[in-house]
Design a protein around this motif. Structure first.
Motif, mmCIF file in Angstrom:
data_model
loop_
_atom_site.group_PDB
_atom_site.id
_atom_site.type_symbol
_atom_site.label_atom_id
_atom_site.label_comp_id
_atom_site.label_asym_id
_atom_site.label_seq_id
_atom_site.Cartn_x
_atom_site.Cartn_y
_atom_site.Cartn_z
ATOM 1 N N SER A 92 0.836 -1.213 0.000
ATOM 2 C CA SER A 92 0.000 0.000 0.000
ATOM 3 C C SER A 92 0.866 1.256 0.000
ATOM 4 O O SER A 92 1.867 1.316 0.728
ATOM 5 N N PRO A 93 0.456 2.289 -0.774
ATOM 6 C CA PRO A 93 1.222 3.544 -0.748
ATOM 7 C C PRO A 93 0.785 4.477 0.388
ATOM 8 O O PRO A 93 1.329 5.567 0.545
ATOM 9 N N ALA A 94 -0.199 4.070 1.191
ATOM 10 C CA ALA A 94 -0.768 4.985 2.193
ATOM 11 C C ALA A 94 0.250 5.315 3.285
ATOM 12 O O ALA A 94 1.049 4.466 3.688
ATOM 13 N N THR A 95 0.200 6.557 3.762
ATOM 14 C CA THR A 95 1.032 6.956 4.904
ATOM 15 C C THR A 95 0.144 7.682 5.916
ATOM 16 O O THR A 95 -0.850 8.310 5.547
ATOM 17 N N PRO A 96 0.501 7.615 7.200
ATOM 18 C CA PRO A 96 -0.309 8.294 8.212
ATOM 19 C C PRO A 96 -0.303 9.815 8.005
ATOM 20 O O PRO A 96 0.689 10.383 7.540
ATOM 21 N N ARG A 97 -1.442 10.421 8.369
ATOM 22 C CA ARG A 97 -1.567 11.883 8.283
ATOM 23 C C ARG A 97 -1.744 12.441 9.687
ATOM 24 O O ARG A 97 -2.398 11.811 10.534
ATOM 25 N N TYR A 98 -1.252 13.636 9.881
ATOM 26 C CA TYR A 98 -1.388 14.289 11.190
ATOM 27 C C TYR A 98 -2.860 14.597 11.456
ATOM 28 O O TYR A 98 -3.558 15.122 10.583
ATOM 29 N N SER A 99 -3.314 14.287 12.677
ATOM 30 C CA SER A 99 -4.740 14.449 13.019
ATOM 31 C C SER A 99 -5.103 15.881 13.378
ATOM 32 O O SER A 99 -6.282 16.207 13.518
ATOM 33 N N GLY A 100 -4.103 16.729 13.607
ATOM 34 C CA GLY A 100 -4.385 18.094 14.067
ATOM 35 C C GLY A 100 -4.338 18.208 15.582
ATOM 36 O O GLY A 100 -4.447 19.298 16.138
ATOM 37 N N VAL A 101 -4.181 17.049 16.244
ATOM 38 C CA VAL A 101 -4.151 17.026 17.713
ATOM 39 C C VAL A 101 -2.822 16.416 18.158
ATOM 40 O O VAL A 101 -2.361 15.429 17.584
ATOM 41 N N SER A 102 -2.234 17.035 19.169
ATOM 42 C CA SER A 102 -0.936 16.564 19.633
ATOM 43 C C SER A 102 -0.974 16.285 21.130
ATOM 44 O O SER A 102 -1.600 17.032 21.887
ATOM 45 N N PHE A 103 -0.324 15.194 21.533
ATOM 46 C CA PHE A 103 -0.189 14.857 22.950
ATOM 47 C C PHE A 103 1.221 15.261 23.392
ATOM 48 O O PHE A 103 2.184 15.100 22.639
ATOM 49 N N LEU A 104 1.306 15.726 24.609
ATOM 50 C CA LEU A 104 2.612 15.896 25.249
ATOM 51 C C LEU A 104 2.544 15.078 26.532
ATOM 52 O O LEU A 104 1.671 15.306 27.374
ATOM 53 N N GLU A 105 3.468 14.119 26.644
ATOM 54 C CA GLU A 105 3.389 13.184 27.778
ATOM 55 C C GLU A 105 4.231 13.712 28.934
ATOM 56 O O GLU A 105 5.335 14.212 28.721
ATOM 57 N N ALA A 106 3.703 13.611 30.151
ATOM 58 C CA ALA A 106 4.422 14.027 31.364
ATOM 59 C C ALA A 106 4.354 12.896 32.377
ATOM 60 O O ALA A 106 3.317 12.260 32.520
ATOM 61 N N TRP A 107 5.471 12.643 33.068
ATOM 62 C CA TRP A 107 5.540 11.500 33.990
ATOM 63 C C TRP A 107 5.645 11.969 35.437
ATOM 64 O O TRP A 107 6.315 12.968 35.736
ATOM 65 N N PHE A 108 5.055 11.182 36.325
ATOM 66 C CA PHE A 108 5.107 11.451 37.765
ATOM 67 C C PHE A 108 5.459 10.135 38.456
ATOM 68 O O PHE A 108 4.744 9.145 38.285
ATOM 69 N N HIS A 109 6.536 10.131 39.199
ATOM 70 C CA HIS A 109 6.989 8.904 39.875
ATOM 71 C C HIS A 109 6.712 8.994 41.379
ATOM 72 O O HIS A 109 6.659 10.087 41.939
ATOM 73 N N ASP A 110 6.610 7.818 42.031
ATOM 74 C CA ASP A 110 6.408 7.759 43.498
ATOM 75 C C ASP A 110 5.313 8.726 43.923
ATOM 76 O O ASP A 110 5.488 9.563 44.814
ATOM 77 N N VAL A 111 4.170 8.599 43.287
ATOM 78 C CA VAL A 111 3.152 9.640 43.465
ATOM 79 C C VAL A 111 2.578 9.675 44.880
ATOM 80 O O VAL A 111 2.192 10.744 45.358
ATOM 81 N N THR A 112 2.540 8.517 45.563
ATOM 82 C CA THR A 112 1.947 8.509 46.902
ATOM 83 C C THR A 112 2.704 9.464 47.824
ATOM 84 O O THR A 112 2.106 10.225 48.572
ATOM 85 N N THR A 113 4.027 9.437 47.737
ATOM 86 C CA THR A 113 4.801 10.293 48.640
ATOM 87 C C THR A 113 5.205 11.616 47.988
ATOM 88 O O THR A 113 5.201 12.646 48.642
ATOM 89 N N ARG A 114 5.497 11.595 46.683
ATOM 90 C CA ARG A 114 6.048 12.807 46.068
ATOM 91 C C ARG A 114 4.994 13.702 45.417
ATOM 92 O O ARG A 114 5.204 14.898 45.272
ATOM 93 N N HIS A 115 3.865 13.095 44.988
ATOM 94 C CA HIS A 115 2.820 13.890 44.310
ATOM 95 C C HIS A 115 1.440 13.510 44.855
ATOM 96 O O HIS A 115 0.557 13.103 44.096
#
Ligand SMILES: Cc1cc2nc3c(=O)[nH]c(=O)nc-3n(C[C@H](O)[C@H](O)[C@H](O)COP(=O)(O)OP(=O)(O)OC[C@H]3O[C@@H](n4cnc5c(N)ncnc54)[C@H](O)[C@@H]3O)c2cc1C
Length: 377
Positions: free
Chosen positions: A171-194
């Motif tokens: 197939s020649p198809a390629t993905p297209r941008y949806s117009g929506v972007s995610f930015l991922e953020a991480w939080f560790h040890d949430v019980t004590t730190r967050h």
């Protein structure tokens, strides 16, 4: 399978789809090798948590003989869901019942380990980045890997995700941008730190949106939380803003300006994260994505039908893998098996892709999500 000699089956991609396919093939006595570009199983962070649904992902795990083990590892309490408005008022709160098992959560890394550990030793050949699929459609196919290695295969299964190299053979198809972007953020040890963020998210997830911006935070195993800052922006919004993805402070300042009217509690999902953000612009394949039957190459999962991330991708990948493996086990030739598999898979994925076409935008909607009004499972 009655054919002699046994067909040489190469699965490209050791994601949930490729590994499920290999596992179910092996349970039926069919040999397959899996090739993945990662240097090894721990080569990169596997990403966040996934919910496996009773009507697709769990069906595949049952065929893989892994459903009970999945329930031992999964987090049914992760089905908790809060929808808020930007000032932090809870609009909807679902707390799963005691026996609710429709879509328990599992960390992506745990799922991968569950599948990997179930395979015969040596099934996955790490450090193999596929470059091209050559050879005639009637086979054998010749796979060319980075570094010069080549192998022959009678069936090539493209389970190599969004930017599939195998796809280019059919197939020649390629993905297209949806117009929506995610930015991922991480939080560790949430019980004590967050603790505040831990309480905000509960055991499952919390979401809020104002029509142009959204926040979606999810509890992962190991006392981690992952948040997605969701925006309707150009795919290159970071560099267009004169920043780089590593410029955490600069990105944070830009986001704080964009989310300035949001409650301070929700804004902590933007300010309190550990480490850098991860940029994830959301792409999807054109709908419908179909191709002419080829008896020696087929696709499954994101390679076949990349859709916006609304909770179905991994489930469809695993169901595809299950059905393809069963078709191979039950047909005399791989060509017949591929034809039978695609006859079901292509209409099914087209129907879902049509429903989700453009739906990335729905992640920013101020309307409560459909599941808020649907019957509880
Ligand atoms: C932010 C985000 C959140 C998501 N959340 C969910 C969710 O909650 N629920 C859900 O169902 N889905 C979710 N999805 C979608 C889901 O992740 C995918 O649909 C799913 O992983 C597809 O599985 P796959 O096996 O087809 O491909 P992948 O998981 O992408 O695996 C592809 C594999 O192929 C390998 N590979 C790639 N190229 C090559 C190459 N050239 N040579 C060799 N190997 C190669 C990769 O290393 C990888 O191991 C989410 C997606 C995103 C982006």
């Amino acid at each position: 399978m009655n054919t002699t000699p046994a067909p040489r089956i190469a699965i490209i991609g050791a994601g949930p789809g490729g590994l499920t396919c290999a596992r179910i093939l092996q349970r039926h006595g069919v040999t397959a090798a899996v090739y993945d570009r990662d240097a090894g199983p721990a080569a990169r962070d596997q990403g966040g948590t996934l919910d496996l649904h009773a009507d697709n992902g769990q069906i595949a795990l049952r065929e893989a003989g892994l459903l009970e083990e999945f329930f031992r590892l999964a987090r049914p309490e992760g089905q908790e869901m809060r929808q808020m408005d930007p000032d932090g008022t809870i609009l909807f709160h679902h707390v799963p019942g005691q026996d609710e098992r429709f879509k328990p959560e599992i960390d992506r890394g745990r799922l991968r380990d569950l599948l990997l550990d179930s395979l015969q030793p040596g099934t996955v050949r790490w450090g193999h980045t596929l470059r091209t699929v050559g050879g005639p459609a009637e086979g054998p196919r010749r796979l060319h890997f980075a570094g010069g290695a080549t192998i022959e295969a009678d069936l090539v299964i493209g389970a190599d995700g969004a930017w599939s190299e195998v796809r280019r053979a059919v197939s020649p198809a390629t993905p297209r941008y949806s117009g929506v972007s995610f930015l991922e953020a991480w939080f560790h040890d949430v019980t004590t730190r967050h603790p505040d963020i831990a309480e905000l998210v509960g055991q499952g997830s919390a979401a809020a949106a104002d029509g142009d911006r959204g926040l979606f935070a999810q509890r992962n195993g190991g006392d981690h939380i992952r948040a997605y800052i969701i925006q309707r922006v150009p795919a290159d919004w970071i560099t267009a803003g004169g920043l780089t993805p590593q410029a955490t402070d600069g990105i944070r300042a830009l986001l704080l300006e964009r989310y300035r009217d949001w409650s301070p509690r929700l804004r902590r999902l933007i300010t309190d994260n550990d480490g850098p953000y991860v940029d994830r612009p959301i792409f999807a394949l054109p709908v419908p994505h179909v191709w002419e039957h080829d008896p020696t190459v087929t696709l499954l999962g994101d390679a076949a039908h990349l859709m916006p991330p609304l909770g179905v991708g991994v489930n469809l990948a695993m169901l595809d893998a299950c059905e393809l493996a069963l078709a191979i086990a039950r047909h005399d030739t791989v060509g017949e098996a591929v034809r039978a598999y695609e006859k079901t898979m292509l209409p099914r994925s087209t129907e879902t892709a049509r429903l989700l076409d453009g739906a990335a935008d729905g992640l920013l909607s101020t309307e409560p999500p459909d599941f808020a009004t649907a019957d509880d499972h």
